[in-house]
Design a protein around this motif. Sequence first.
Motif, PDB file in Angstrom:
ATOM      1  N   GLU A   1       0.804  -1.218   0.000  1.00  0.00           N
ATOM      2  CA  GLU A   1       0.000   0.000   0.000  1.00  0.00           C
ATOM      3  C   GLU A   1       0.841   1.274   0.000  1.00  0.00           C
ATOM      4  O   GLU A   1       0.477   2.272  -0.628  1.00  0.00           O
ATOM      5  N   ARG A   2       1.980   1.258   0.685  1.00  0.00           N
ATOM      6  CA  ARG A   2       2.772   2.483   0.857  1.00  0.00           C
ATOM      7  C   ARG A   2       3.866   2.668  -0.190  1.00  0.00           C
ATOM      8  O   ARG A   2       4.183   3.795  -0.570  1.00  0.00           O
TER       9      ARG A   2
ATOM     10  N   GLU B   1      -1.958   4.926  -4.072  1.00  0.00           N
ATOM     11  CA  GLU B   1      -2.784   5.943  -3.428  1.00  0.00           C
ATOM     12  C   GLU B   1      -3.935   6.385  -4.332  1.00  0.00           C
ATOM     13  O   GLU B   1      -5.074   6.539  -3.880  1.00  0.00           O
TER      14      GLU B   1
ATOM     15  N   GLY C   1      -7.737   5.687  -3.478  1.00  0.00           N
ATOM     16  CA  GLY C   1      -8.550   6.896  -3.374  1.00  0.00           C
ATOM     17  C   GLY C   1      -9.801   6.808  -4.236  1.00  0.00           C
ATOM     18  O   GLY C   1     -10.899   7.200  -3.807  1.00  0.00           O
TER      19      GLY C   1
END
Length: 242
Positions: A218-219, A225, A229
């Motif tokens: 995820e990061r 993102e 989103g």
Amino acid sequence: MNRIGIIGFGSFGQFIHQFLTPYFDIKVYDTHLPKNVIETFDIKKYTLNEVTNVDVIILCVPVQFLEKTLLEIKGKIKKGTLVIDVSSVKMKPINLMLKHLPLDVDILGTHPLFGPQSGANGIKGLNMVICPVRLNNVKMRFITQFLQDELELNLLKRTGEVHDKQMAYVQALTHFIGRAINEMDIPDIEQKTPAYQFLLDIKKNLGKDSLDLFLTIERENPYSEEVIGSFMKELHKLKELI
């Protein structure tokens, strides 16, 4: 290329160990190597110097710890060694390896699209992404033939950028949903539909993944993102519609 060093012996390092030991002399290094793991896998504790004195080094560490590992090993690797990472993202690991590894060390980025859960019944026919970075045709041919002919994997050759863009959907979105389902602890009930069984299957396949792996996916993927989103935006729209 018959000597392999595995740096990082967590769940994935342990998982691939079984597939490599019939073909190669394997040395394992991990800062935390419990006695029960040593006994289960019938391995010996090696020093970092010993594990880097091999033909191929496989880095099985989370991306957030990769730079620290590269800084520790860059002065220990001998000329001509092939360094392979197995991270779930590719752009960042490739850039870090190019930044820190000597020019006389070969580099190959990979992402096995399976793990201990999805490969529990074998890995034959499963997908594996390879991102050639810096290695000659002879080594590339050897690696390709081994993965395709011996392990019978389906290889997908990609750039790091193409890989990460696609995996933002394939993995970041899937693991985001799977993590939420796992945290909800949805029940396996008799009154279920095929669609609900799909949710249970996602929970089964992804629920045991480590938090480190989830955060890496995820990061560390620069495209995650935006995808997450968009997903959250659609969830809010649906909630308002209801």
